[in-house]
Enzyme design. Sequence first.
Site, PDB file in Angstrom:
ATOM      1  N   GLN A 190       0.838  -1.202   0.000  1.00 26.81           N
ATOM      2  CA  GLN A 190       0.000   0.000   0.000  1.00 26.81           C
ATOM      3  C   GLN A 190       0.867   1.243   0.000  1.00 26.81           C
ATOM      4  OE1 GLN A 190      -2.184   0.419   3.657  1.00 26.81           O
ATOM      5  NE2 GLN A 190      -3.818   1.600   2.705  1.00 26.81           N
TER       6      GLN A 190
ATOM      7  N   SER B 272       3.994  -1.103   4.181  1.00 27.32           N
ATOM      8  CA  SER B 272       4.195  -2.386   4.851  1.00 27.32           C
ATOM      9  C   SER B 272       4.667  -3.448   3.868  1.00 27.32           C
ATOM     10  CB  SER B 272       2.886  -2.863   5.490  1.00 27.32           C
ATOM     11  OG  SER B 272       2.365  -1.862   6.321  1.00 27.32           O
TER      12      SER B 272
ATOM     13  N   GLU C  96      -9.582  -1.621   4.787  1.00 30.32           N
ATOM     14  CA  GLU C  96      -8.419  -1.861   5.642  1.00 30.32           C
ATOM     15  C   GLU C  96      -8.828  -1.884   7.115  1.00 30.32           C
ATOM     16  OE1 GLU C  96      -5.244   1.021   5.425  1.00 30.32           O
ATOM     17  OE2 GLU C  96      -3.902  -0.237   6.608  1.00 30.32           O
TER      18      GLU C  96
END
Lengths: 397, 371
Positions: free
Chosen positions: A130, A165, A248
């Site tokens: 992301q 991440s 999310e």
Amino acid sequence: MAALESFRRETRAWLEANCPPLMRTPMPDDEVVWGGRNPVFKHPEQKVWLERMAARGWTAPGWSRAWGGGGLSPGECDVLAEEMAALGCRAPLYSFGLSMLGPVLLEYGTEAQRREHLPPIVRGEIRWCQGYSEPGAGSDLAGLQTRAVRDGETFVVNGHKIWTSYAHYADWVFALVRTDPRAKKHEGISFLLIDMASPGVRAQPIRLISGYSVFCETFLEDVRVPAGNLVGEPNRGWTIAKRLLEHERKSQGSFSDRHKARGEVPLPLLAKRHLGETAEGRIADPVLRDRIAAYAMRDHAFQLTRRRLAEERAATGSPGPASALIKLVATELNQTRLELMLSSAGTAALGWEGEGFGADELRLTRDWLRSKANTIEGGTSEVQLNIIAKRVLGLPD
Amino acid sequence: MALTLDAEARLIRDQAVTFFEERSPVRALRALRDAGDPDGFSRALWREMAELGWAGFLVPEAHGGTEAGALGLGLVLEAAGRTLAPTPLLSTALIGASALVLGGNPAQRAAQLPAIAAGTRLVALALEEGTHHDPARTGATARRSGNGWRLDGTKSFVPDGGAADLIIAVVRTEDGLGLFLVPADAPGVTRERRRMVDGRNAAAIRFEGVSLPAGARLEGGGPGLLDAVLDRARIGQAAEMLGATGAAFDRTLQYLKDRRQFGVPIGSFQALKHRAARMFEAMELLRSTVLAALEAIDEGSPDLPRLASLAKAQAGEAFFLIGNEAIQMHGGIGMTDEHEIGFYLKRARVAQATFGDSAYHRDRYAALSGF
């Protein structure tokens, strides 16, 4: 109901026959399967399990068969989850493609984008990350500066993403880029899919207080991206960005379940082990016992609330602003649990490495530190409170 | 078990919400309080509720009830809570009916349930003896005497005890705690009114050599009868608190939008927005626990005791938070008796203390969970 019960029987039989015994044991964090172009399997059973589940589309059970999904109804998805839980089956695949990008492509993607990206996500062949935050755009996400300039049939992208991440393991990134620097900040943003193998992309892990490096800085220098990789309308990416964040947050709502899946020692048991118990089986320290009870009850209330909100939004299909509440409470619960685990284990959970500590104890120390990010990543708790105040309660700006 | 309401449940809820808004707004409670009404509630309004069937929601059809179930009764209690309507719903329709349905023999049920369902007999559970909810420390006794029983002891806080026709007394016997049906006018029963801060009435009740027939004890339900009745009471109390907490929150939220200072609505200040969001969080968690607990009653769930403690504890905490924030956010006007928001704070404290506060239920939840 009869059809659902027969689906349950068939599902149970299939899982019994196809889920390898090792895949029915609690899953340590370092055995999570993330897939990708260079997938890591610690055990051959992980590969077998992923392939069998993916072949049925059951890594994405609710997606249409046209995209490789399972084509299951919401009721059948629940049955599958229940039967997997009953057998103790591990999740065959963890993936931001499944939890975040896929739902957004289903809603906003073109036919060609879905055909290109959804089936590899289902099979775990492409690992996504992301590309949202930037050094100057954290809570003020819409202030992002990464530029994408149209040049014929491609965009040329330049910028600096952070807290991406697992970017160092990812194959593709879904990124927010500024395509109109003159527009108001929310109205000049586009949602772009970028192959991490493109020249000019570089991901660099960041060492965190936990010693883990789950986050990266990602540098984009003159990266050329096909114009067809833009999702939705140009300069209308903020709507998509927010919808993805709802997905999310929804997935972050399961933070509090993960420790159960990996077979962590239950908190009351850990407290009894280190602090003793009374003849009636109570944790000997009454203050800690009260705090653990308060946590356990809040967790119980949260589980009921998550279920109720899921039932209420089943009609609309989209997580909606209630996902802010789920994210807020789930992340705080995870932190509270780890704080109480540390309070229960005392100095046994304060080791850093080496002799004198068990593997579980060392992991507890690191997990406690890692959990501090929970109320920051995916929108801070303060941002969630803003969302609830504005979009749920209708309080004025 | 679904945590969302079906069409039938929504109908019950909507009817009840309208009823209490129209027939028993907060000013009705104020009028009862100011008049020093000896009952603390309106008997005329109670008759209307009974005609709507609410008194018999838990009573079997054979005894004149509707068997509509605990969820329906909980939704009516929630609606009553929204306007702080004082009613015998909890003490009679929920606790009284539950005690007889769970613990009554055929003769007891036939003698009591039709009158309960009709709303003509009011019931009160006489349990507390000290200042805190603690069934285990019951000191009142029932001793065998001839063919019957002799009751002695003092109860300090019996909600709706002054108006009750039938008292269900919790007393110690040679084989543990028992529940006894005591006519309020039996010789040896004396009642003193206790006017509580929330404008409602409780009673202190003294049993002095009260002589009861052999059939006065509720024998059904085994040794778990008291807990089963109390869990229903806790859940019903939590449902009423859900309504009151929700109304206090709605009123406060509206005030944040209406009240202007520094030229803007005070609800635009982040210091208040975040606290409003925290109140919303408490409300959402509370609603889920109350619905789950009500459905657990109807489904006979084995997890009922834990869910009862969960709901009552959550109700106590949410009402505490929102009752206090409501006053603070209303500012000076919230301190006046003229404004209605203060009635919610007062009700919060009494409701919290009734059938166990949050600390009591954390301890119980932990014990039930094995730690």
